[in-house]
Design an enzyme around this catalytic site. Structure first.
Site, mmCIF file in Angstrom:
data_model
loop_
_atom_site.group_PDB
_atom_site.id
_atom_site.type_symbol
_atom_site.label_atom_id
_atom_site.label_comp_id
_atom_site.label_asym_id
_atom_site.label_seq_id
_atom_site.Cartn_x
_atom_site.Cartn_y
_atom_site.Cartn_z
ATOM 1 N N LEU A 126 0.808 -1.214 0.000
ATOM 2 C CA LEU A 126 0.000 0.000 0.000
ATOM 3 C C LEU A 126 0.843 1.266 0.000
ATOM 4 O O LEU A 126 0.385 2.323 -0.424
ATOM 5 C CB LEU A 126 -0.920 0.016 1.224
ATOM 6 N N GLY A 127 2.076 1.175 0.512
ATOM 7 C CA GLY A 127 2.918 2.366 0.592
ATOM 8 C C GLY A 127 4.300 2.019 1.076
ATOM 9 O O GLY A 127 4.553 0.923 1.605
ATOM 10 N N GLY A 159 7.798 3.838 3.124
ATOM 11 C CA GLY A 159 8.330 4.961 3.885
ATOM 12 C C GLY A 159 9.730 4.674 4.359
ATOM 13 O O GLY A 159 10.322 3.627 4.047
ATOM 14 N N GLY A 160 10.291 5.622 5.121
ATOM 15 C CA GLY A 160 11.647 5.444 5.610
ATOM 16 C C GLY A 160 11.776 4.273 6.570
ATOM 17 O O GLY A 160 12.841 3.661 6.684
ATOM 18 N N PHE A 161 10.687 3.945 7.281
ATOM 19 C CA PHE A 161 10.704 2.851 8.243
ATOM 20 C C PHE A 161 10.619 1.484 7.571
ATOM 21 O O PHE A 161 11.014 0.472 8.118
ATOM 22 C CB PHE A 161 9.509 2.976 9.198
ATOM 23 N N GLY A 162 10.042 1.415 6.359
ATOM 24 C CA GLY A 162 9.777 0.146 5.692
ATOM 25 C C GLY A 162 8.583 0.289 4.765
ATOM 26 O O GLY A 162 8.465 1.273 4.046
ATOM 27 N N VAL A 219 4.102 -0.754 4.009
ATOM 28 C CA VAL A 219 2.795 -1.143 4.530
ATOM 29 C C VAL A 219 2.117 -2.032 3.490
ATOM 30 O O VAL A 219 2.106 -1.694 2.304
ATOM 31 C CB VAL A 219 1.912 0.081 4.836
ATOM 32 N N LYS A 274 2.181 -2.937 8.848
ATOM 33 C CA LYS A 274 3.401 -2.132 8.707
ATOM 34 C C LYS A 274 4.602 -3.040 8.979
ATOM 35 O O LYS A 274 4.735 -3.610 10.062
ATOM 36 C CB LYS A 274 3.392 -0.958 9.675
ATOM 37 N N ASP A 331 3.948 14.244 14.991
ATOM 38 C CA ASP A 331 4.137 14.106 13.541
ATOM 39 C C ASP A 331 2.791 14.198 12.814
ATOM 40 O O ASP A 331 2.442 13.330 12.011
ATOM 41 C CB ASP A 331 4.838 12.792 13.217
#
Length: 669
Positions: free
Chosen positions: A354-355, A357-360, A362, A377, A473
């Protein structure tokens, strides 16, 4: 033994089975497998998000448009070889209808099951919605049969009297067998529908969420699909327009069908064929079959026990003896085995992502034991110490929170050196996608509903829970939208718990996103409810103006565009409405727009002591005034070194002991 195995195979063949069809298109961003476009339908693809335009050209005698979206493989609806059993199905989809102008209405779109293969009707017209020919009262031939749920935006002569907008159930005729009249202009904008067919009751039902409503419109009728349709059908969507131009878009589509198939009855012998020998043979075969089944069951149980022990060993990665977090069990989030989440995401398949990001990343998943669609996530395997810290924080904070405007944490997993969080699936993705990406256009009532939902979430976090939760955030990419476009705040990786009596907590380093981060936090490293209020104010301005908080300007002077400064300058000149999103085409309440912008500037005040609490801001937003009194020019923040107190300590201008710089602000003359 061989004969016993043969008997076992025969027995298995006689057991009931099921045929299933299941697919899920969260977007139509790429060349989508098994989807066929007919007539004027065309994919509108840009970036990672995409949809299908059903009516994009002119190909009808009336000068209108007709298009279809069809799932290409045939779908087995019923089976005459197994006693005529009929399938049950559920489909969920999001779509939008938008007239080119306020005077253009017609004609609508429909979900259909039709004879396979799907064929566009000859000499169709807008009023037929792309389902049949212009002879509305003539039942289609055996090769053009259909059952449909229509979303009609124009009253034709054959429609029930009442409003233009209505929903209906059609069986081989565009003259609906059951209708529900809706208030005019209901079927405009973004909508989500769920259609269900129960083969036991033969009830076809519809639930429709439109215009951000939380209560669905309902429609149901008894429909005999076996007599109305052939065994194999095509499923899809159709839409048509007449001379008035109306845009029809399909944004997502989920479909699940199950056809229970009864076992074959086998060969029936006459009473004369039964003999003593047959009874003895049957007893021998039965005993052998029982032995084989017992052996198989024991083998399966032993294998499962071994696999379970191996998984538990692999998934217990807390080798340092320090539990990653303590969570109260019961009705709250739970720990999931790693293999369950692997299976739920089809081994973290790329098409389920689905997406990123910097963390990993989803992923979309489905937990069969709970019957629940989820978002998972997955933190990167090489997550830094900060990444693991955010993982722990997110579980610790959000697992204890319960609010309708917060994304719900369902569970977690830390196995095989992986960190995973399981959330409820919020179908309409993030606010950022719809404001700046290729998502659904947000009308002004939808935007007001979103900012009020976000404000209610912050009110709960700051003042209504046992501790003050500072999110740290707040930004559109962390604000998720459900099927009715209600806001749900998520991503609590940076959140901190602060006692209400303390109010401020010093961080080792500032965290947040540039543009949304309180400028004072960058200098002092302090997290507070006021810093969340600042971010809330920036989001209010972003929603109202449709522009990011920081961006390169349209001209080429190489200076950054800063949203807060730009809106404040227009506010000081009495022209704040010039900042409103041009895409709204002035379709908003001016007083309401001015209120949102004024509260946004109030919350984004450079001096945190001049900002309102989230409760005060929400009071103004919900009552649409009275507006705060703000200086005509944006105050300029001045950071002065802390002064020494009489005791020799460094203290701020407010009397609080501090070793950091102190913010004061002056208003330019």
């Amino acid at each position: 033994m061989a004969s016993a195995l043969a008997c076992l195979l025969v027995l298995l063949r006689c057991l009931p089975s099921a045929t299933t069809v299941s697919f899920n298109y969260s977007t139509f961003s790429n060349a989508t497998k098994n989807i066929t476009l007919q007539g004027s339908a065309a994919a509108a693809i840009a970036g990672v998000d995409g949809w299908i335009e059903l009516t994009t050209g002119k190909n009808l005698p009336s000068g209108g448009t007709m298009g279809r979206v069809v799932y290409t493989p045939p779908v087995q609806l019923w089976d005459k070889d197994t006693g005529g059993e009929v399938a049950s199905f559920t489909t969920r989809f999001s779509f939008s209808i938008a007239p080119k102008s306020s005077s253009d209405r017609g004609d609508g779109m429909a979900f259909f099951l039709a004879s396979y293969p799907s064929t566009m009707p000859y000499m169709g017209d807008g009023g037929a919605l792309g389902l049949t020919t212009r002879s509305y009262d003539t039942a289609p031939s055996s090769v053009n049969r259909f059952v449909a749920v229509e979303f009609d935006t124009y009253v034709n002569s054959f429609d029930p009297n009442g409003t233009d907008d209505h929903v209906g159930i059609d069986v081989n005729s565009i003259r609906s067998v059951k209708t529900n009249s809706l208030p005019n202009f209901t079927l405009i904008g973004n909508m989500t529908a769920v259609i269900d067919y129960n083969s036991n009751s033969s009830i076809l039902s519809l639930k429709l969420w439109a215009n951000g409503s939380t209560t669905p419109y309902n429609l149901s009728s008894k429909v005999d699909l076996k007599s109305a349709l052939p065994e194999k059908v095509a499923v899809g969507f159709s839409a048509a327009t007449g001379a008035s131009v109306e845009q029809h878009q399909l944004h997502s589509w989920d479909f699940n069908l199950t056809l229970e198939q009864k076992p074959s009855t086998g060969v029936i012998s006459s009473p004369q064929q039964h003999s003593r020998g047959g009874v003895v043979a049957g007893a021998i075969v039965g005993a052998a079959l029982f032995a084989v089944l017992l052996f198989v069951m024991v083998a399966v149980l032993v294998r499962r026990c071994r696999r379970k022990k191996r998984r538990e060993a692999e998934e217990d990665d807390d080798s340092d003896g320090d539990p990653i977090v303590e969570i109260e069990m019961g009705t709250g989030p739970r720990r999931f085995p790693y293999h369950v989440l692997v299976n739920a995401t089809k081994r973290f398949a790329e098409e389920e992502k689905l997406g990123q990001g910097g963390f990993g990343a989803v992923y979309r998943g489905y937990l069969g034991e709970l019957g629940l669609a989820v978002a998972i996530k997955r933190f990167a395997k090489d997550s830094s110490k900060q990444g693991r810290k955010e993982y722990k924080s997110e579980i610790k904070v959000i697992s204890r929170l319960r609010h309708r405007n917060l994304v719900q944490l369902i569970g977690w997993c830390h196995g095989r050196d992986e960190l995973l969080l399981v959330y409820e699936l919020v179908p309409n993705r993030s606010l950022d996608v719809h404001l700046h990406g290729n998502g659904t256009f947000l009308t002004w009532p939808m935007r007001i509903n979103i900012v009020l939902g976000l404000g209610n979430a912050l009110l709960y976090l700051h003042e209504e829970w046992e501790q003050c939760v500072v999110h740290r955030d707040i930004k559109p990419s962390n604000i998720m939208l459900d099927e009715s476009f209600n806001a749900k705040l998520g991503d609590f990786g940076l959140a901190r718990l602060i006692d209400h009596a303390v109010g401020v907590q010093t961080m080792t380093h500032p965290s947040g996103t540039p543009g949304y981060l309180d400028p004072e936090c960058v200098i002092t490293g302090k997290a507070s409810a006021e810093s969340d209020v600042y971010s809330f104010g920036v989001v209010l301005l972003e929603v109202a103006c449709g522009r990011r908080p920081i961006s390169l300007p349209d001209n080429q002077n190489n200076s950054l565009f800063r949203l807060v400064e730009w809106v404040w300058d227009l506010y000081g000149h009495g022209a704040v409405l010039k900042a409103a999103d041009e895409r709204l085409n002035n379709d908003y309440d001016a007083t309401n727009m001015e209120c949102v912008m004024a509260v946004g500037l109030w919350c984004a005040h450079p001096d945190r002591y001049a900002r309102p609490s989230i409760r005060a801001a929400m009071t103004v937003l919900q009552s649409n005034g009275p507006l705060p009194v703000l200086p005509s020019k944006m105050p300029v923040p001045i950071y002065a070194p802390p002064m020494a107190s009489s005791e020799g300590q460094l203290s701020s201008s407010t009397g609080m002991s501090s070793s950091s710089l102190t913010l004061t602000s002056i208003t330019p003359r």
